[in-house]
Design an enzyme around this catalytic site. Structure first.
Site, PDB file in Angstrom:
ATOM      1  N   VAL A  60       0.825  -1.226   0.000  1.00 25.37           N
ATOM      2  CA  VAL A  60       0.000   0.000   0.000  1.00 25.37           C
ATOM      3  C   VAL A  60       0.854   1.270   0.000  1.00 25.37           C
ATOM      4  O   VAL A  60       0.354   2.355  -0.303  1.00 25.37           O
ATOM      5  CB  VAL A  60      -1.006   0.058   1.177  1.00 25.37           C
ATOM      6  CG1 VAL A  60      -2.075  -1.001   1.050  1.00 25.37           C
ATOM      7  CG2 VAL A  60      -0.310  -0.007   2.525  1.00 25.37           C
ATOM      8  N   TYR A 152       3.543   5.649  16.425  1.00 21.45           N
ATOM      9  CA  TYR A 152       2.460   4.692  16.122  1.00 21.45           C
ATOM     10  C   TYR A 152       1.115   5.276  16.561  1.00 21.45           C
ATOM     11  O   TYR A 152       0.130   5.245  15.815  1.00 21.45           O
ATOM     12  CB  TYR A 152       2.717   3.347  16.802  1.00 21.45           C
ATOM     13  CG  TYR A 152       1.576   2.375  16.600  1.00 21.45           C
ATOM     14  CD1 TYR A 152       1.331   1.844  15.339  1.00 21.45           C
ATOM     15  CD2 TYR A 152       0.722   2.030  17.642  1.00 21.45           C
ATOM     16  CE1 TYR A 152       0.258   0.978  15.125  1.00 21.45           C
ATOM     17  CE2 TYR A 152      -0.345   1.163  17.444  1.00 21.45           C
ATOM     18  CZ  TYR A 152      -0.568   0.642  16.183  1.00 21.45           C
ATOM     19  OH  TYR A 152      -1.638  -0.199  15.974  1.00 21.45           O
TER      20      TYR A 152
END
Ligand code: 8X3
Length: 251
Positions: A60, A152
Site C-alpha cells: 500500500v 504509532y
C-alpha cells in the site's frame, strides 16, 4: 451477503481473520498484500470453501502499483462494496527523542498514506454508485499516547481524523465509515513491532487474555451487515482486563 469486500494486508492477523469471516458471510473477496505466496495459499483455502477470491500483490506504500491494480480490476470486480483498510504496523517502542527515523517513515507511509491511497482509489466509485462502506482499522493507540507509542499512536490518531473527515465528506451519500479501534490483539503485531524479538513480543500478552483477530473481524462483519440506516461509526474493542492503551491488569 454477496458483497465485494477488499481487504488490505490480508495475509495475516486481523486482515486474514476478516477475510475468513467475510468469506463465511458469503461475500466475494479482493485480498491484497505483499506476500504473493501467502495470498495464493489463502485464496486456495477460501476457494475450496466456495468463496470467490481475487488477489492483488502490492504494497500500500506504493501508490503507483496500487493505482495500476485498482484501475485494472476485471469488470466483475470493480464495484467494491466494502473497503477494509487494514494494512498497518507498529515498529519500535523507543522514546520519541530516541526513535528510528526509518521505522517512523514506514509506519507513516503504511498506516496513514497507504490508507489514504486506497481510500482515494476506491471511494470515488462508491460515491458514483451511492453505495459503500469503508472500515478503517484504527487502534486504542489513536485515543491517547502511551509510553513509547508516540509515532504509532500518532498514525492511529490520524486514522481517527481521516475516518471522521471522510464520514463528513460522504454524509450526503449512503456510504458508511467505520473506525475499528482494537486494543491488545495477539497476532504477529508485536513480533513485527520488536523486529522479530519473539520473547519480548510474547511478554506483551503475558498475564492477560488478549483479543484475537477473529474478535475484531466479527465486529467488522457486523458493521458491514448492519441495516442500511445504521452507521457503526467507531468501536473501541478491548480485552476485558485492558482499560486503555496504558492500563492493563495482568494476573
Ligand atoms: C494495537 C493496540 O495497544 O498495542 O494497535 O497499541 S496497542
Amino acid at each position: 451477503m454477496n458483497k465485494i469486500v477488499l481487504i488490505t494486508g490480508a495475509t495475516s492477523g486481523i486482515g486474514l481473520a476478516s477475510a475468513r469471516k467475510f468469506a463465511e458471510n458469503g461475500d466475494k473477496l479482493i485480498l491484497t498484500g505483499r506476500n504473493a505466496e501467502r495470498l495464493t495459499e489463502i485464496k486456495d483455502e477460501l476457494e475450496n470453501k466456495g468463496t470467490q477470491v481475487l488477489t492483488l500483490v502490492f504494497d500500500v506504500r506504493d501508490c503507483t502499483a496500487a493505482k495500476t491494480c485498482i484501475d485494472n480490476l476485471p469488470v466483475e470486480w470493480q464495484n467494491i462494496d466494502v473497503l477494509v483498510n487494514n494494512a498497518g504496523l507498529a515498529l519500535g517502542l523507543e522514546p520519541e527523542y530516541d526513535g528510528v527515523l526509518e521505522d517512523w517513515n514506514t509506519m507513516i507511509d503504511t498506516n496513514i498514506k497507504g490508507l489514504l491511497t486506497m481510500t482515494r482509489l476506491v471511494v470515488p466509485g462508491m460515491v458514483k454508485r451511492n453505495q459503500g462502506h469503508i472500515i478503517n482499522v484504527g487502534s486504542v493507540a489513536g485515543d491517547a499516547a502511551y509510553a513509547g507509542g508516540n509515532v504509532y499512536c500518532a498514525t492511529k490518531a490520524a486514522v481517527k481524523a481521516l475516518s471522521d473527515g471522510l464520514r463528513i465528506d460522504v454524509a450526503n451519500t449512503a456510504i458508511r465509515v467505520t473506525n475499528l479501534k482494537p486494543g491488545l490483539v495477539e497476532t504477529n503485531f508485536s513480533n513485527i513491532r520488536f523486529h522479530g524479538d519473539t520473547e519480548r513480543a510474547a511478554n506483551v500478552y503475558k498475564g492477560i487474555k488478549p483479543l484475537t483477530g477473529d474478535d475484531i473481524a466479527d465486529v467488522a462483519v457486523y458493521a458491514a451487515n448492519a441495516p442500511e440506516h445504521v452507521q457503526i461509526a467507531e468501536v473501541l474493542i478491548l480485552a476485558t482486563h485492558q482499560a486503555s492503551g496504558s492500563v492493563i491488569v495482568r494476573k
